[in-house]
Scaffold this motif. Sequence first.
Motif, PDB file in Angstrom:
ATOM      1  N   GLN A  29      -7.401  -2.237  -0.167  1.00  0.00           N
ATOM      2  CA  GLN A  29      -7.155  -3.337   0.764  1.00  0.00           C
ATOM      3  C   GLN A  29      -5.973  -4.205   0.331  1.00  0.00           C
ATOM      4  O   GLN A  29      -5.369  -4.888   1.156  1.00  0.00           O
TER       5      GLN A  29
ATOM      6  N   THR B 258      -5.184  -7.535   5.072  1.00  0.00           N
ATOM      7  CA  THR B 258      -6.110  -7.568   3.935  1.00  0.00           C
ATOM      8  C   THR B 258      -7.191  -8.616   4.123  1.00  0.00           C
ATOM      9  O   THR B 258      -8.382  -8.342   3.961  1.00  0.00           O
TER      10      THR B 258
ATOM     11  N   SER C 161      -4.709  -0.734  10.033  1.00  0.00           N
ATOM     12  CA  SER C 161      -5.800  -1.545   9.509  1.00  0.00           C
ATOM     13  C   SER C 161      -6.865  -1.674  10.589  1.00  0.00           C
ATOM     14  O   SER C 161      -6.593  -1.470  11.771  1.00  0.00           O
TER      15      SER C 161
END
Length: 497
Positions: free
Chosen positions: A44, A53, A99
């Motif tokens: 991450q 993140t 992500s």
Amino acid sequence: MASKVLLGLLATGLALAANTCDVVQDTTSIQMNKRFSIDYTNEQQEYWSAACTNQLKPSCILFPKSPSEVQAVVSILRDNNETFAVKSGGHNPNNYFASVDGGPLISTKHLNEVIFDKASETVRVGPGNRWEDVAKKLDGTGYSAVGGRIGNVGVGGYLLGGGLSFMSTEYGWAANSVVAYELVLANATMITVTAESHPDIHKALQGSGNAFGIVTAYTLKVYQQPAEVWGGHYTFSATTENNKKLLAAVRDFTEYYPDEKAGIILTAETTVGGLLDIWILFVYYNGPEPPAGIFSNFTDVGPLLKSVKKQSYADLLTGNNWAVLRGSVYTIGTEMTPLPSKEHGAEIMESYLDSWRNVSSGVLPVTGLIASVAFQPMPKRLAAKSQSKGGDMLDLDDGIDRIIFEYDYSYWIPSDQPKVDQAMQDTYNGLAGRVKEFQAQDKLPKDAYLPIFMNDGYFRQDYFGRLKPENAALARRVRDELDPQGLWATRTGGFKM
């Protein structure tokens, strides 16, 4: 009544068990890590933007080690409706492109082979590599691959977005040197894509992002390179006089491009209160020393600092990693202009810089904000080189020179996102507006084709809508053939058609 409750609880338990993370854990040997584990936390952290993140938390991170394990993950995803993401190096800052929040993240970290074959002058590269990894493996072979200009950039997303390189004027976009793609499809089968075996798919993969599947390996054409190249960067103060000279230098460099072995990126950087207000020129020459005068239009301006030297290509890329700004929310957007003529160059180039400065000044008070703009030359010879290798989705013609702008805003506090989001839109739309104004005044060619460069694109920009209609149609046709159920179109991020 009790039996109904029991059945309901059982059904709920089965539904929960059907999520990708649990199925992978219960039925496969694929590495799977959940939140708070060391591997989860470390992976991450490997994003350029802190928003990916800190704000987005995958339900688990999967680390397939082989194409067959990628196939197994895709097969499991087909049986549920979870959103997911696939990550190479984490360079793309657009949320959900690489992500995800609440669904599985597929990390390609362990798909990291680099296998050089001198006989065929190719290298097989896994998407889990960064370009510094590739360069280090090729160091000493006498060959290099057309790749990223900063070593920390990941291989996967970069190649699927086209890939602008220091070597692009010599060899075209990085994607133009992909000989073969190993591609896992939405139905969990795998195909090898070459220009001969699947010409439409091969072209579509050269600049359509993650629209068609997961690439588990790229076979790249490599090119002879001396043991040492020359490069680094120069830093200049952003005075009014320096601004004029540097803008004139990048315009002239683009038109008269002195040597195809040379490459530059000219960036302006600024922060609140003038604490930082500078120009940084990244330079490269594919040889141990550039011929005299190639960069003199820039160096004659008088740099404050310089860090140029003879070095290995791997060391050059790794040395450029200082430009990666960690810990900030990072955004990136782009636009393109035809290169203005010598006659109108000063007026137009200075207008472009003013447009960026005017918008940036409105958000500089945002905590931790750094604004930057990069001027990236796109000479005719780059487009011609790309066309000679079969073309790509961007499909630039060689009728005009161009400059691609990369706009970056980085900042610290996520709650400032609405302000920066608007500033980014105003920045690239402001540039596009000025291009149109100068076209209306006959100071720029009116019929210029100006697509979006995917690797620098903001999530709000219409990448496929700016392509030539025939190429957008090709991408849709390939998508419908390879992913009729819309797995990639509806359940993961990326630019959509």
